[in-house]
Scaffold this active site. Sequence first.
Site: not given
Ligand code: F6P
Length: 319
Positions: A11, A23, A72, A103-104, A125, A127, A129, A154, A171, A222, A243
């Site tokens: 992502g 770089v 990916r 990570d991937g 990323t 995330d 994470d 708000r 995720r 999510e 909402r």
């Molecule tokens: O890059 C990480 C992320 O943003 C996650 O938080 C999310 O679930 C996922 O990518 C969504 O990826 P895609 O681009 O495959 O919809």
Amino acid sequence: MKNIAVFTSGGDAPGMNAAVRAVVRKSIFHGLNVFGIKRGFQGLINHEIMPMQLGSVADTIHRGGTILLTARSPEFLTPEGQAKAITFLQDQQIEGLVVIGGDGSFRGGRVLHEAGIKTVGVPGTIDNDIAFTDHCIGFDTAVNTVTDAINKLRDTATSHERIYVIEVMGRDSGNIALQAGLAGGAESIIVPEAPFDLTEICNRLQRGAQRGKLHSVILVAEGAASATHIGDEISRILNLDVRVTILGHLQRGGTPTAFDRILASRLGAKAVDLLMEGKSGLMAGFYKGEIKATPFKEVFENPKELNWDDYKLAAILAI
Ligand code: F6P
């Protein structure tokens, strides 16, 4: 070392361009040849390589997304795909590789490292994470994007005296929900790392309404629950106007913050230094206030913890 290549993978995240720029320019500064690979690991398999000059990264530091494109690659997960990528890098005489991603992407980077190609990871990323780096490139921008969205929601929530349930990315990680929730003063924050109690969330909303609160905001990662489901349940239990807003991929775009650009510049430059020192199989991170290299192995073996102090603080401040 004469030839270095760089790519972005997985992502995208705001600030990746600043990392690519660092770089490229750091490599050229040291007299190296530097190449960009398009579409991450898939680009290695498909031979998508281009020489990078100083001008290749001009006017990119402030742009979201990635000029190298990203993908990916299921094919790279196969031994045949990996062999194609390794052969290509050897044919091109690429001796050092910088992988910018999550990570991937680092797991893919480890395959190349084990095949003898010197590989360094740069964490990018939204995330956030990844262990052994307090910040991943793109996280700060995403948190600011979500905080801005909370501010806007708000306004209308107050005018209509409504409850808003906002779903954010993550995720497997509640980092965006937690930090944006803290910054935006959310009443409740729901993350994948912790169980949640809808009754307690509703009680909190009721206590707020009783003391005259005109609106409430609930942030949901999510991976923890669907905001639509949470919204429906709150509306059913409390019989109040709710909402739901799902922020989705807009969290991945936009101009990177100054913080992300600086982080990306430092980590991209550090990656080149590590390769020039002959190092490989490492991630360049920003850990406990310092730029620090950590072996991929340790990064994989230590899942990043949610900031539990902040999680507790957010609950206290939303009392
Ligand atoms: O890059 C990480 C992320 O943003 C996650 O938080 C999310 O679930 C996922 O990518 C969504 O990826 P895609 O681009 O495959 O919809």
